[in-house]
Design a protein around this motif. Structure first.
Motif, PDB file in Angstrom:
ATOM      1  N   UNK A 225       0.807  -1.211   0.000  1.00 15.25           N
ATOM      2  CA  UNK A 225       0.000   0.000   0.000  1.00 15.25           C
ATOM      3  C   UNK A 225       0.837   1.256   0.000  1.00 15.25           C
ATOM      4  N   UNK A 226       0.169   2.368  -0.228  1.00 14.53           N
ATOM      5  CA  UNK A 226       0.824   3.664  -0.199  1.00 14.53           C
ATOM      6  C   UNK A 226       0.138   4.550   0.832  1.00 14.53           C
ATOM      7  N   UNK A 227       0.891   5.437   1.496  1.00 14.19           N
ATOM      8  CA  UNK A 227       2.331   5.579   1.350  1.00 14.19           C
ATOM      9  C   UNK A 227       3.090   4.506   2.119  1.00 14.19           C
ATOM     10  N   UNK A 228       4.189   4.068   1.556  1.00 15.44           N
ATOM     11  CA  UNK A 228       5.122   3.195   2.248  1.00 15.44           C
ATOM     12  C   UNK A 228       6.340   4.070   2.535  1.00 15.44           C
ATOM     13  N   UNK A 229       6.690   4.211   3.812  1.00 14.50           N
ATOM     14  CA  UNK A 229       7.734   5.154   4.206  1.00 14.50           C
ATOM     15  C   UNK A 229       8.783   4.471   5.075  1.00 14.50           C
ATOM     16  N   UNK A 230      10.044   4.635   4.723  1.00 13.58           N
ATOM     17  CA  UNK A 230      11.142   4.008   5.436  1.00 13.58           C
ATOM     18  C   UNK A 230      12.176   5.061   5.826  1.00 13.58           C
ATOM     19  N   UNK A 231      12.748   4.894   6.987  1.00 12.53           N
ATOM     20  CA  UNK A 231      13.859   5.747   7.396  1.00 12.53           C
ATOM     21  C   UNK A 231      15.094   4.872   7.521  1.00 12.53           C
ATOM     22  N   UNK A 232      16.076   5.133   6.684  1.00  8.33           N
ATOM     23  CA  UNK A 232      17.299   4.333   6.647  1.00  8.33           C
ATOM     24  C   UNK A 232      16.981   2.841   6.543  1.00  8.33           C
ATOM     25  N   UNK A 233      15.964   2.533   5.735  1.00  4.10           N
ATOM     26  CA  UNK A 233      15.585   1.150   5.490  1.00  4.10           C
ATOM     27  C   UNK A 233      14.647   0.552   6.511  1.00  4.10           C
ATOM     28  N   UNK A 234      14.321   1.283   7.557  1.00  3.73           N
ATOM     29  CA  UNK A 234      13.440   0.746   8.606  1.00  3.73           C
ATOM     30  C   UNK A 234      12.010   1.227   8.401  1.00  3.73           C
ATOM     31  N   UNK A 235      11.102   0.303   8.522  1.00  3.31           N
ATOM     32  CA  UNK A 235       9.676   0.558   8.340  1.00  3.31           C
ATOM     33  C   UNK A 235       9.158   1.458   9.462  1.00  3.31           C
ATOM     34  N   UNK A 236       8.752   2.680   9.115  1.00  8.41           N
ATOM     35  CA  UNK A 236       8.262   3.593  10.144  1.00  8.41           C
ATOM     36  C   UNK A 236       6.928   3.149  10.728  1.00  8.41           C
ATOM     37  N   UNK A 237       6.238   2.260  10.016  1.00  5.37           N
ATOM     38  CA  UNK A 237       4.984   1.739  10.550  1.00  5.37           C
ATOM     39  C   UNK A 237       5.235   0.874  11.785  1.00  5.37           C
ATOM     40  N   UNK A 238       6.476   0.424  11.932  1.00  3.39           N
ATOM     41  CA  UNK A 238       6.807  -0.453  13.056  1.00  3.39           C
ATOM     42  C   UNK A 238       7.513   0.297  14.178  1.00  3.39           C
ATOM     43  N   UNK A 239       7.686   1.604  14.000  1.00  2.43           N
ATOM     44  CA  UNK A 239       8.280   2.422  15.046  1.00  2.43           C
ATOM     45  C   UNK A 239       7.174   3.050  15.891  1.00  2.43           C
ATOM     46  N   UNK A 240       7.386   3.141  17.186  1.00  2.71           N
ATOM     47  CA  UNK A 240       6.417   3.789  18.080  1.00  2.71           C
ATOM     48  C   UNK A 240       5.015   3.186  17.892  1.00  2.71           C
ATOM     49  N   UNK A 241       4.961   1.883  17.718  1.00  7.13           N
ATOM     50  CA  UNK A 241       3.685   1.190  17.485  1.00  7.13           C
ATOM     51  C   UNK A 241       2.956   1.753  16.267  1.00  7.13           C
ATOM     52  N   UNK A 242       3.711   2.225  15.295  1.00  2.00           N
ATOM     53  CA  UNK A 242       3.104   2.750  14.075  1.00  2.00           C
ATOM     54  C   UNK A 242       2.646   4.183  14.194  1.00  2.00           C
ATOM     55  N   UNK A 243       2.845   4.792  15.362  1.00  3.74           N
ATOM     56  CA  UNK A 243       2.372   6.161  15.560  1.00  3.74           C
ATOM     57  C   UNK A 243       3.538   7.142  15.529  1.00  3.74           C
ATOM     58  N   UNK A 244       4.095   7.282  14.363  1.00  3.35           N
ATOM     59  CA  UNK A 244       5.220   8.197  14.198  1.00  3.35           C
ATOM     60  C   UNK A 244       4.681   9.582  13.849  1.00  3.35           C
ATOM     61  N   UNK A 245       5.010  10.558  14.689  1.00  6.65           N
ATOM     62  CA  UNK A 245       4.607  11.934  14.451  1.00  6.65           C
ATOM     63  C   UNK A 245       5.760  12.685  13.805  1.00  6.65           C
ATOM     64  N   UNK A 246       5.523  13.891  13.287  1.00  5.32           N
ATOM     65  CA  UNK A 246       6.638  14.693  12.776  1.00  5.32           C
ATOM     66  C   UNK A 246       7.735  14.888  13.824  1.00  5.32           C
ATOM     67  N   UNK A 247       7.340  15.107  15.069  1.00  3.03           N
ATOM     68  CA  UNK A 247       8.330  15.290  16.139  1.00  3.03           C
ATOM     69  C   UNK A 247       9.139  14.015  16.354  1.00  3.03           C
ATOM     70  N   UNK A 248       8.480  12.864  16.280  1.00  2.16           N
ATOM     71  CA  UNK A 248       9.176  11.586  16.443  1.00  2.16           C
ATOM     72  C   UNK A 248      10.130  11.356  15.270  1.00  2.16           C
ATOM     73  N   UNK A 249       9.680  11.690  14.068  1.00  3.61           N
ATOM     74  CA  UNK A 249      10.558  11.529  12.901  1.00  3.61           C
ATOM     75  C   UNK A 249      11.829  12.362  13.072  1.00  3.61           C
ATOM     76  N   UNK A 250      11.666  13.607  13.503  1.00  7.84           N
ATOM     77  CA  UNK A 250      12.837  14.466  13.711  1.00  7.84           C
ATOM     78  C   UNK A 250      13.770  13.860  14.762  1.00  7.84           C
ATOM     79  N   UNK A 251      13.183  13.312  15.807  1.00  7.63           N
ATOM     80  CA  UNK A 251      13.979  12.694  16.870  1.00  7.63           C
ATOM     81  C   UNK A 251      14.738  11.478  16.348  1.00  7.63           C
TER      82      UNK A 251
END
Length: 306
Positions: A225-251
């Motif tokens: 599905x879209x959007x599919x978003x990765x940070x340095x190859x890591x699935x952001x859907x699996x970070x912070x129980x899938x609840x990644x906010x802009x502030x969390x992304x910056x962190x």
């Protein structure tokens, strides 16, 4: 009698072959619409987090230029458009469709922080453009918008036009982006983009082949599905129980970049340049969309990996 029997056997054989072809096509579509557990967008909506899923389908054909590649765009098996300093220490990978509502929600919610991180040399983003909604709902808006964005890349205006497209995204059921004249009018909102070269690129569908190849890559990627978003190859859907906010992304970016030198190149070129040459491809079909909610403070979330 022998001739009648021969005709009967041939007719039965042809019916069997046709039935097998239908079953194979049905099986392919079934595999493609399965949502394989990837959270595609987490979006803050008045006290809740909405989750939208748009799954990929199979293809659409065309006779477009199969080798044209926008300036500075990556080719190969996973063509992409880079935004940000090439030597930035972190990379955000985004698979998205300009007609996809969840993509619009993600891009709108995360625009400010991604621009900030790109402009400070902390982050580069690699955009992979796909055409899921065209295949699922019919039309050519996903493809035409993606081609127009790639034409903007030649003018060093991809990021600006990318943001304009999402700011003017029509309802999912309306294929307004299929209208090339509408796309050309939107280009007028980006200073320095409208030009005879841009108009010809949009009208000719110069990068339709590049879009097809990108969409084909998505279909083979395992993402659903879209959007599919990765940070340095890591699935952001699996970070912070899938609840990644802009502030969390910056962190997360700051943590990943700790002790590393920021990128030095300009994140978005501003001077027009001639088109490059290189890759091609794309496809799409049936999609599935689901929505859900969970209580949380206003936030917008992200998603998947390569």
């Amino acid at each position: 009698m022998n001739e009648k029997n021969h005709e009967g056997r041939r007719s039965a054989r042809e019916r069997l072959q046709a039935q097998r072809a239908k079953e194979q096509a049905r099986a392919r579509r079934g595999r493609q619409v399965i949502v394989a557990g990837s959270l595609l967008a987490v979006l803050a909506m008045a006290g809740g987090v909405a989750v939208w899923v748009t799954a990929a389908g199979d293809g659409q054909s065309g006779t477009d230029n199969e080798t044209a590649r926008p300036k500075q765009a990556g080719g190969g098996d996973r063509p992409a458009v880079p935004v940000g300093a090439p030597d930035a220490p972190s990379t955000l990978t985004v698979w998205e469709d300009f007609r996809c509502p969840a993509c619009q929600q993600f891009e709108t919610g995360f625009r400010k922080v991604t621009h900030e991180l790109q402009d400070s040399g902390q982050l580069k983003t690699e955009y992979h453009l796909v055409t899921i909604i065209d295949g699922n709902m019919g039309g050519q808006g996903s493809r035409n918008a993606a081609n127009a964005a790639l034409c903007a890349q030649d003018a060093g205006k991809f990021r600006d036009f990318h943001d304009v497209l999402y700011s003017h995204q029509p309802p999912e059921s309306q294929d307004k982006f299929a209208d090339k004249q509408y796309l050309l009018r939107l280009a007028g909102k980006v200073k320095g983009l409208a030009s005879p070269a841009f108009t010809k690129c949009v009208n000719d569908g110069t990068y339709n082949g590049f879009v097809r190849k990108s969409d084909d890559a998505f279909g083979k990627s395992g993402y659903r599905g879209t959007p599919t978003v990765l940070l340095n190859g890591k699935d952001l859907a699996k970070e912070q129980s899938g609840r990644v906010t802009p502030a969390v992304l910056k962190k997360l970016v700051r943590a990943a970049n700790k002790g590393k030198k920021p990128g030095s190149a300009s994140p978005s070129a501003s001077t027009p340049a001639a088109p490059g040459r290189g890759a091609a491809g794309a496809s799409a079909a049936p999609h599935e969309k689901r929505a859900g909610a969970a209580s949380a403070p206003p936030r917008t979330g992200a998603v998947p990996s390569p």
